[in-house]
Design a protein around this motif. Structure first.
Motif, PDB file in Angstrom:
ATOM      1  N   PHE A 200       0.813  -1.213   0.000  1.00 17.65           N
ATOM      2  CA  PHE A 200       0.000   0.000   0.000  1.00 17.65           C
ATOM      3  C   PHE A 200       0.845   1.262   0.000  1.00 17.65           C
ATOM      4  O   PHE A 200       0.341   2.349  -0.261  1.00 17.65           O
ATOM      5  CB  PHE A 200      -0.952  -0.008   1.204  1.00 17.65           C
ATOM      6  N   ARG A 201       2.162   1.132   0.323  1.00 17.21           N
ATOM      7  CA  ARG A 201       3.016   2.310   0.292  1.00 17.21           C
ATOM      8  C   ARG A 201       3.902   2.327  -0.947  1.00 17.21           C
ATOM      9  O   ARG A 201       4.848   3.109  -1.019  1.00 17.21           O
ATOM     10  CB  ARG A 201       3.899   2.362   1.558  1.00 17.21           C
ATOM     11  N   SER A 202       3.596   1.479  -1.938  1.00 17.83           N
ATOM     12  CA  SER A 202       4.404   1.465  -3.148  1.00 17.83           C
ATOM     13  C   SER A 202       4.111   2.730  -3.960  1.00 17.83           C
ATOM     14  O   SER A 202       2.954   3.176  -4.038  1.00 17.83           O
ATOM     15  CB  SER A 202       4.114   0.225  -3.978  1.00 17.83           C
ATOM     16  N   PRO A 203       5.129   3.342  -4.560  1.00 16.62           N
ATOM     17  CA  PRO A 203       4.937   4.619  -5.282  1.00 16.62           C
ATOM     18  C   PRO A 203       3.836   4.593  -6.341  1.00 16.62           C
ATOM     19  O   PRO A 203       3.067   5.572  -6.434  1.00 16.62           O
ATOM     20  CB  PRO A 203       6.315   4.879  -5.884  1.00 16.62           C
ATOM     21  N   PRO A 204       3.687   3.549  -7.169  1.00 18.60           N
ATOM     22  CA  PRO A 204       2.612   3.581  -8.175  1.00 18.60           C
ATOM     23  C   PRO A 204       1.219   3.686  -7.557  1.00 18.60           C
ATOM     24  O   PRO A 204       0.351   4.397  -8.076  1.00 18.60           O
ATOM     25  CB  PRO A 204       2.790   2.256  -8.929  1.00 18.60           C
ATOM     26  N   ILE A 205       0.996   2.982  -6.454  1.00 18.66           N
ATOM     27  CA  ILE A 205      -0.319   3.041  -5.805  1.00 18.66           C
ATOM     28  C   ILE A 205      -0.541   4.413  -5.181  1.00 18.66           C
ATOM     29  O   ILE A 205      -1.620   5.013  -5.303  1.00 18.66           O
ATOM     30  CB  ILE A 205      -0.443   1.926  -4.751  1.00 18.66           C
ATOM     31  N   LEU A 206       0.472   4.943  -4.519  1.00 18.48           N
ATOM     32  CA  LEU A 206       0.332   6.246  -3.868  1.00 18.48           C
ATOM     33  C   LEU A 206       0.114   7.368  -4.875  1.00 18.48           C
ATOM     34  O   LEU A 206      -0.533   8.373  -4.569  1.00 18.48           O
ATOM     35  CB  LEU A 206       1.572   6.541  -3.019  1.00 18.48           C
TER      36      LEU A 206
END
Length: 210
Positions: free
Chosen positions: A2-8
């Motif tokens: 959930f803290r991966s750059p694409p998701i954020l």
């Protein structure tokens, strides 16, 4: 994940998180418990922009609140939950908002509570034991041995008195390494939590608790 750059980066205005402390103090898993354990007199809610780092993102809104002298982790959790719900609705209604980067100074980490922290050491000062009891209530629950039973202590307050650490001074007032505490609520194995007066009607206490 959930803290991966694409998701954020996927939402147009980014991802927001409701965190139960005044960041940057008590980043991490157990901010409520750690605040009480540390003897903090205040905490609060931070609405932060999520980043890949652990609770490192800039803060959009915050609301402080005092920590009551007898407040347990459960009590504080419930108050902060209501505050967080109100503050996130207000924040969403006013997006986009300016975000304040967290300062480098004052960063602390709220490590997950380990069950090994739960046993009461009566040789410790009364203030520290009182904070331990309140911070770990109701889970995992600070505990001590009363005779052959492992009893969870759920509420307490500092009391007057001196004696051998663990000595029962009167009722459920127990001597500590410095000072004493009064146990207000406790739970025997397999039973429901009870106020001290009801607990004492159903069990006899040894002269010294372990």
């Amino acid at each position: 994940l959930f803290r991966s750059p694409p998701i954020l980066a996927a939402p147009r205005l980014g991802c927001l998180n409701i965190h139960a402390s005044l960041l940057p103090r008590w980043r991490g898993a157990a901010p409520i418990q750690r605040a009480i354990l540390a003897g903090d007199t205040r905490t609060g809610i931070s609405i932060m922009q999520m980043e890949a780092g652990l609770d490192t993102g800039p803060v959009l809104a915050e609301q402080p609140t005092p920590i009551g002298p007898q407040e347990t982790a459960a009590d504080l959790h419930d108050r902060l939950s209501q505050m967080g719900a109100t503050l996130i609705v207000r924040t969403l209604a006013h997006l986009p908002l300016p975000a304040r980067p967290q300062p480098e100074q004052g960063v602390t980490y709220a490590a997950k509570i380990d069950k090994a922290e739960a046993r009461i050491d009566w040789s410790q000062p009364a203030g520290l034991i009182d904070r331990q009891i309140r911070a770990l209530s109701p889970f995992p629950g600070a505990w001590c041995m009363i005779g052959e039973e492992r009893v969870k202590v759920l509420r307490s307050r500092p009391a007057t008195g001196q004696g051998q650490p663990g000595e029962v001074l009167s009722g459920l007032t127990i001597a500590c390494g410095e000072g004493a505490i009064e146990i207000l609520e406790a739970q025997r194995p397999g039973r429901k939590p009870l106020p001290a007066a009801e607990l004492l009607r159903g069990m006899s206490l040894p002269p010294v608790l372990d």
